[in-house]
Design a protein around this motif. Structure first.
Motif, mmCIF file in Angstrom:
data_model
loop_
_atom_site.group_PDB
_atom_site.id
_atom_site.type_symbol
_atom_site.label_atom_id
_atom_site.label_comp_id
_atom_site.label_asym_id
_atom_site.label_seq_id
_atom_site.Cartn_x
_atom_site.Cartn_y
_atom_site.Cartn_z
ATOM 1 N N SER A 1 0.823 -1.210 0.000
ATOM 2 C CA SER A 1 0.000 0.000 0.000
ATOM 3 C C SER A 1 0.858 1.261 0.000
ATOM 4 O O SER A 1 0.322 2.372 -0.139
ATOM 5 C CB SER A 1 -0.940 0.007 1.204
ATOM 6 O OG SER A 1 -0.203 -0.146 2.408
ATOM 7 N N ALA A 2 2.181 1.095 0.140
ATOM 8 C CA ALA A 2 3.080 2.244 0.033
ATOM 9 C C ALA A 2 3.197 2.737 -1.403
ATOM 10 O O ALA A 2 3.680 3.846 -1.645
ATOM 11 C CB ALA A 2 4.471 1.868 0.559
ATOM 12 N N ILE A 3 2.750 1.922 -2.358
ATOM 13 C CA ILE A 3 2.809 2.300 -3.762
ATOM 14 C C ILE A 3 1.732 3.335 -4.052
ATOM 15 O O ILE A 3 0.589 3.215 -3.623
ATOM 16 C CB ILE A 3 2.596 1.065 -4.673
ATOM 17 C CG1 ILE A 3 3.588 -0.036 -4.316
ATOM 18 C CG2 ILE A 3 2.711 1.435 -6.127
ATOM 19 C CD1 ILE A 3 5.023 0.354 -4.413
ATOM 20 N N THR A 4 2.077 4.367 -4.821
ATOM 21 C CA THR A 4 1.149 5.445 -5.126
ATOM 22 C C THR A 4 -0.077 4.962 -5.894
ATOM 23 O O THR A 4 0.000 4.046 -6.714
ATOM 24 C CB THR A 4 1.862 6.546 -5.937
ATOM 25 O OG1 THR A 4 0.911 7.553 -6.296
ATOM 26 C CG2 THR A 4 2.475 5.996 -7.207
ATOM 27 N N ASP A 5 -1.217 5.613 -5.639
ATOM 28 C CA ASP A 5 -2.456 5.298 -6.346
ATOM 29 C C ASP A 5 -2.301 5.422 -7.859
ATOM 30 O O ASP A 5 -2.979 4.733 -8.617
ATOM 31 C CB ASP A 5 -3.581 6.250 -5.913
ATOM 32 C CG ASP A 5 -4.005 6.050 -4.471
ATOM 33 O OD1 ASP A 5 -3.713 4.981 -3.912
ATOM 34 O OD2 ASP A 5 -4.626 6.960 -3.901
ATOM 35 N N GLU A 6 -1.430 6.329 -8.294
ATOM 36 C CA GLU A 6 -1.322 6.629 -9.723
ATOM 37 C C GLU A 6 -0.882 5.443 -10.566
ATOM 38 O O GLU A 6 -1.111 5.421 -11.776
ATOM 39 C CB GLU A 6 -0.357 7.798 -9.933
ATOM 40 C CG GLU A 6 -0.892 9.116 -9.408
ATOM 41 C CD GLU A 6 0.204 10.043 -8.925
ATOM 42 O OE1 GLU A 6 0.416 11.087 -9.562
ATOM 43 O OE2 GLU A 6 0.848 9.726 -7.909
#
Length: 377
Positions: A300-305
């Motif tokens: 979940s540390a990965i950006t939404d984009e």
């Protein structure tokens, strides 16, 4: 008319996220109009291609090799040599502050600082050094770029809204699922079509969190003994990861491939891409995985984009490895036959490398047209 030469400042030219982006952009440029040259400290696989495309590589010792004074002196020699570059584009995160300052002192009119991350790497002392140089970015850069909004906030703070967001694009069809490549690679690894293959592409660094990835695979392997983990990449923690795999009794089920040039084929051979990074700017590997129709389980540390398609499921790193393993099993369940390249969705989200390269080329040409030639003053 000679092309505008843009000097890209990088740490090295090996496989990596921002290196892949720069090379993808370079390949798409009209090199009669814009040519890339490079300042680089560490050798890598892209050097021969760069030289074949007409680029010049200036090799200088990195700050961590010879210290900041030697690095600065070597960088100054490149920046001050004639003819002066009209544009310097730095991809060295907070070290870009030093590049921006030296380029300004050398009279380079267009100075681009490009953020590709959301957190410093290394120990406390190294982070303090990077933060020192990071404070030099805004006073000396003329233009700000970032791969995501989070990367812009990390590096540019209150000026993040001024940054141009240049997504890490790909050629979607280049990653379309390939059944022959899947069969060939699995045979080379001694794995059958029925084997469940988790995959990962990335450098062996603390950021990529291979230790947790191995825990996830251990939990999955307990449920599915006919499974394997395939790891592509090199890096300082590779041997540590190999020892960890052996300590978990997984040495026969984990494949360490080293640096690879055939990532599209690898993605076809995987059943699920597991990506538990501690932090990222915007990982191009996840864009590539989605272009391959490959299910992804990411932190979940990965950006939404980067969540372009429903193929990506994110989990917190505080969740147990067993939950990650089950998520990977569920994601892989539809099987290879169900996979398709979602090219339209990737383009609609702004991740087509041809579109990004056209925008960047126009940006360079416009900026170069606005500045006066170096007068020597």
């Amino acid at each position: 008319m000679a092309p505008i030469r843009v000097l890209h400042c990088v740490a090295g030219l090996g496989h990596g996220g921002y290196e892949s982006l720069v090379m993808n952009l370079y390949r798409q440029m009209d090199r009669d109009k814009v040519q890339f040259d490079f300042v680089s400290s560490f050798p890598g696989v892209y050097e021969a291609e760069i030289e074949a495309l007409g680029g010049v590589i200036h090799r200088i010792p990195f700050i961590t090799q010879k210290g900041p004074f030697v690095y600065t002196a070597a960088l100054d020699r490149v920046l001050r040599a004639g003819p002066r570059y009209p544009i310097v584009h730095s991809h060295m995160d907070k070290f870009s502050g030093l590049v921006m300052q030296r380029a300004a002192k050398a009279g380079i009119p267009v100075r681009i600082a490009h953020s590709h991350n959301t957190k410093n790497e290394g120990g406390l002392a190294f982070q303090l050094v990077k933060d020192h140089y990071g404070r030099m970015v805004l006073p000396w850069a003329t233009d700000l770029f970032a791969c995501s909004k989070a990367a812009a906030r990390w590096m540019f703070g209150e000026k993040a809204g001024d940054a141009h967001i240049l997504f890490n694009g790909v050629q979607p069809e280049h990653f379309a699922p390939r059944a022959p490549a899947r069969a060939r690679l699995r045979a080379a690894w001694g794995l059958g079509e029925g084997t469940l293959v988790l995959g990962h592409v990335g450098r062996f660094t603390a950021q990529k969190n291979h230790a947790f990835l191995l825990e996830v695979f251990a939990a999955l392997h307990a449920l599915r003994p006919d499974s394997a983990l395939v790891l592509a990449g090199t890096g300082p923690l590779q041997e540590q990861a190999a020892r960890a795999a052996a300590g978990l009794g997984l040495e026969q089920a984990v494949r360490f491939l080293g640096a690879r040039e055939d990532v599209p084929d690898l993605l076809s051979a995987f059943d699920c891409f597991v990506f538990p990074s501690l932090h990222e700017g915007l990982p191009v590997t996840l864009v590539e995985a989605q272009a391959a129709g490959l299910p992804v389980v990411a932190s979940s540390a990965i950006t939404d984009e980067v969540c372009i398609t429903p193929l990506v499921r994110r989990l917190g790193l505080d969740q147990p490895a067993a939950l990650w393993a089950q998520a990977a099993l569920n994601a892989a369940a539809p099987g290879f036959a169900a996979r398709r390249c979602p090219a339209d969705a990737i383009r609609a989200a702004g991740y087509d490398i041809a579109d990004a390269a056209r925008w960047l080329q126009d940006f360079y040409l416009k900026k170069a047209g606005e500045v006066q030639p170096w007068s020597g003053r």
